[in-house]
Structure formats: C-alpha cells, structure tokens
Write a protein that holds these residues in place. Structure first.
Motif, PDB file in Angstrom:
ATOM      1  N   SER A  37       0.733   7.557   0.153  1.00  0.00           N
ATOM      2  CA  SER A  37       1.594   6.489  -0.108  1.00  0.00           C
ATOM      3  C   SER A  37       2.955   6.952  -0.215  1.00  0.00           C
ATOM      4  O   SER A  37       3.190   8.413  -0.650  1.00  0.00           O
ATOM      5  CB  SER A  37       1.572   5.524  -1.548  1.00  0.00           C
ATOM      6  OG  SER A  37       0.169   4.756  -1.235  1.00  0.00           O
TER       7      SER A  37
ATOM      8  N   ARG B  29       0.840  -1.290   0.065  1.00  0.00           N
ATOM      9  CA  ARG B  29      -0.001  -0.095   0.028  1.00  0.00           C
ATOM     10  C   ARG B  29       1.010   1.118  -0.076  1.00  0.00           C
ATOM     11  O   ARG B  29       0.526   2.311  -0.619  1.00  0.00           O
ATOM     12  CB  ARG B  29      -0.773   0.164   1.276  1.00  0.00           C
ATOM     13  CG  ARG B  29      -2.087  -1.052   1.088  1.00  0.00           C
ATOM     14  CD  ARG B  29      -3.174  -0.565   2.375  1.00  0.00           C
ATOM     15  NE  ARG B  29      -4.325  -1.413   1.965  1.00  0.00           N
ATOM     16  CZ  ARG B  29      -4.672  -2.615   2.300  1.00  0.00           C
ATOM     17  NH1 ARG B  29      -3.684  -3.093   3.602  1.00  0.00           N
ATOM     18  NH2 ARG B  29      -5.661  -3.455   2.099  1.00  0.00           N
ATOM     19  N   ASP B  30       1.983   1.108   0.767  1.00  0.00           N
ATOM     20  CA  ASP B  30       2.946   2.199   0.816  1.00  0.00           C
ATOM     21  C   ASP B  30       3.539   2.431  -0.584  1.00  0.00           C
ATOM     22  O   ASP B  30       4.167   3.708  -0.893  1.00  0.00           O
ATOM     23  CB  ASP B  30       3.879   2.092   1.739  1.00  0.00           C
ATOM     24  CG  ASP B  30       4.423   3.356   2.389  1.00  0.00           C
ATOM     25  OD1 ASP B  30       3.736   4.382   2.384  1.00  0.00           O
ATOM     26  OD2 ASP B  30       5.696   3.417   2.658  1.00  0.00           O
ATOM     27  N   ARG B  31       3.574   1.724  -1.406  1.00  0.00           N
ATOM     28  CA  ARG B  31       4.204   1.740  -2.483  1.00  0.00           C
ATOM     29  C   ARG B  31       3.227   2.052  -3.945  1.00  0.00           C
ATOM     30  O   ARG B  31       3.721   2.185  -5.052  1.00  0.00           O
ATOM     31  CB  ARG B  31       5.165   0.750  -3.012  1.00  0.00           C
ATOM     32  CG  ARG B  31       6.248   0.749  -1.891  1.00  0.00           C
ATOM     33  CD  ARG B  31       7.350  -0.696  -2.071  1.00  0.00           C
ATOM     34  NE  ARG B  31       7.956  -0.097  -3.137  1.00  0.00           N
ATOM     35  CZ  ARG B  31       8.783  -1.590  -3.758  1.00  0.00           C
ATOM     36  NH1 ARG B  31       8.506  -2.529  -3.713  1.00  0.00           N
ATOM     37  NH2 ARG B  31       9.486  -1.081  -4.798  1.00  0.00           N
TER      38      ARG B  31
END
Length: 166
Positions: free
Chosen positions: A132, A124-126
């Motif tokens: 993000s 999700r962070d990428r």
C-alpha cells in the motif's frame, strides 16, 4: 490521495496516554487491518489502546464521543466507497461533521481515519496492506497522539508564541 505532503508518521512519545479506536465492520478485510495498524501505532508510541467496533461509518461519531470521554485521543476507522447514488456524499458529510464536532465538543483530538474513495482498489492502497502507498490506521493514530501532545504543551503554557510580534 494527494500522494505528497504527508508529514510522516514516526512514533511520538505518548507514554501513559490512552487511544480510543473505533472501527467499522463494513469492508472488514480493510478495517480489520487498519485497526491492527492503529493498535500497533499506539503501542509503538507507548500508549494503550481501547477498541470498539461498529457496523458502519455513520455509527463512528457517537462511539467516538463515548471514547473521547474516557480516552486522551480517538481514532475513527472506516471505508466508504462511492457508489451510483448520493449515499456516499451523505455518509462522508455525516461522518466528517460528526467527528469534527466530537473533537471540538470534547476538546480532544479525533483522527479521521475513514477512507473515502471512488474504488475499493484506492481503499486497499491506503489501508496499510503490504504494498500500500499509505497506512491510514498507523498515520491517523500517530497524528492524533501528536495533536494531544501539542494540546498539552499549549495548555501548560509552554507553546511558542505565534502570530504578529510573536
């Protein structure tokens, strides 16, 4: 993710180019968004996007090869999350080797936009969601188009000389 060293992902002038984007449906919440961002990046660069979907990341290379035969660049998007078995390692190796082979065999940039992560939170962070740290769909597309422009420059004999005596 290293968290440093990224060259940036400002749009490049790729007017008239075609970007083939192949995205896995596995982890669709993330890959759907990554696909949207890849198409948006292509449009921001003046390129046209052609989209194909596949079930999972293992299927990306063969469709990437078909796209490379009719597009200027290819972007492959997927998410592979480490589990409790060696499956993760096999999938990651297969996808990476396959996409590299397509790029070299077809002589066209193929962006590896497959998130290979330990947790879904890392993915999700990428994935370019609001908040993000990274936007892999966008960045992979701009990187592929930038590489295609570099290949054109070199092929035209307009590249800078490099190396000893360059």
């Amino acid at each position: 993710m290293a968290g440093f060293g990224e060259p940036g992902a400002a749009p490049v002038d790729a007017t008239g180019m075609t970007v083939g984007v192949v995205a896995a449906r596995w982890h669709g919440e993330l890959t759907d968004h990554m696909l949207e961002r890849a198409v948006a990046a292509a449009e921001a660069c003046g390129a046209r996007a052609v989209v194909a979907r596949v079930a999972g990341s293992v299927e990306l290379p063969v469709v990437a090869q078909a796209l490379a035969r009719r597009c200027d660049v290819v972007v492959a998007l997927g998410v592979v999350v480490r589990g409790a078995t060696a499956h993760f390692d096999y999938v990651c190796r297969s996808v990476t080797d396959g996409l590299t082979r397509v790029a070299l065999d077809e002589g066209k940039p193929v962006a590896h936009g497959v998130l290979t992560v330990d947790t879904i939170e890392q993915a999700r962070d990428r994935a370019g969601l609001p908040g993000s740290a990274e936007d892999k769909g966008w960045a992979a597309t701009v990187a592929a188009l930038d590489a295609a422009l570099a290949v054109r420059t070199v092929a035209a004999g307009n590249g800078h000389r490099v190396g000893f005596g360059g």
